[in-house]
Scaffold this active site. Structure first.
Site, short mmCIF file in Angstrom:
data_model
loop_
_atom_site.label_atom_id
_atom_site.label_comp_id
_atom_site.label_asym_id
_atom_site.label_seq_id
_atom_site.Cartn_x
_atom_site.Cartn_y
_atom_site.Cartn_z
CB THR A 256 2.87 -0.55 -4.24
OG1 THR A 256 2.94 -0.48 -3.02
CG2 THR A 256 2.35 -1.87 -4.64
N GLY B 120 0.87 -1.14 0.01
CA GLY B 120 0.05 0.02 0.11
C GLY B 120 0.78 1.24 -0.01
CB CYS B 121 4.18 1.64 -0.59
SG CYS B 121 5.69 2.86 -0.66
N GLY B 122 3.20 4.22 -2.22
CA GLY B 122 3.52 5.01 -3.37
C GLY B 122 4.44 4.35 -4.48
#
Length: 180
Positions: free
Chosen positions: A38, A34-36
Site C-alpha cells: 500500500t 490493507g496490503c504490504g
C-alpha cells in the site's frame, strides 16, 4: 481491440473511456488499502505530481481479490487514500482483475504483457513462495499475481511495460520519465 477501445467504471457509475487518454502516458494499477505494498500509493502520487502536467495519468482500480486487502466501499477507499497519501489521481470503482469476473481493461492488459517474474530480493522470494501455495503454475500464466501490479501505456496506446508489486518504484518512475 486496443487500449483506447476500453472503458472502466468510475465510482459514480459512469464509464471512463481510455480514448480520453490519447496522446498521454498512462499507468493502470490494481490497488489495495490493507496490503504490504500500500505505501506504493506514495510513490505513485509522486510520479503523478511530477509528470501530470506533461501528460501522465493514473487509472487506479481498487481490487479485493488478493487476501481481502481492500474490504471497504469505494468512498472508504478514496477517503483512506486521500488521508494517508494525499492522492490526487482518480480512483475507479472496485473491480476484479482476474478470473471470469475480471474487467475487460485488465483482460486486455494481461494479454499484452504477461508475467515475467518478481525479480530478485527478499520481497520477490516471499511473493514466489506465497504464490507457489496458491497457484503452482503462477509463473506460466498472465494473471495478476497481487495488489499493485502496474501497466504503463505509451502515448500511442501501446502497453510497454508491466511491473509486479515487487518492482523497484524508481524503475517504474524511470519508465514513465522515458516516455514523457
Amino acid at each position: 481491440m486496443g487500449f483506447y477501445d476500453l472503458t472502466v467504471e468510475q465510482t459514480n457509475g459512469e464509464q471512463l473511456s481510455m480514448a480520453d487518454f490519447k496522446g498521454k502516458v498512462v499507468m493502470v494499477v490494481n490497488t489495495a488499502t490493507g496490503c504490504g505494498f500500500t505505501p506504493h500509493y506514495k510513490d505513485i502520487e509522486e510520479i503523478y505530481e511530477k509528470y501530470h502536467a506533461q501528460g501522465f495519468e493514473v487509472v487506479d482500480v481498487p481490487c479485493n481479490q488478493f487476501a481481502g486487502q481492500t474490504p471497504g466501499t469505494d468512498d472508504e477507499i478514496h477517503e483512506f487514500c486521500q488521508l494517508h497519501y494525499n492522492t490526487q489521481f482518480p480512483q475507479m470503482k472496485k473491480a476484479d482483475v482476474n478470473g471470469e469476473t475480471a474487467i475487460e481493461l485488465f483482460k486486455y492488459l494481461k494479454s499484452q504483457k504477461g508475467f515475467e517474474g518478481f525479480g530478485k530480493g527478499p520481497a520477490a522470494l516471499a511473493m514466489s513462495a506465497m504464490l507457489k501455495k496458491i497457484d503452482k503454475d503462477y509463473k506460466n500464466n498472465p494473471e495478476i499475481k497481487w495488489n499493485f501490479t502496474k501497466f504503463i501505456i505509451d502515448r500511442e496506446g501501446n502497453v510497454v511495460a508491466r511491473f509486479e508489486p515487487t518492482a523497484n518504484m524508481k524503475k517504474v518512475s524511470e519508465c514513465v520519465a522515458s516516455l514523457m
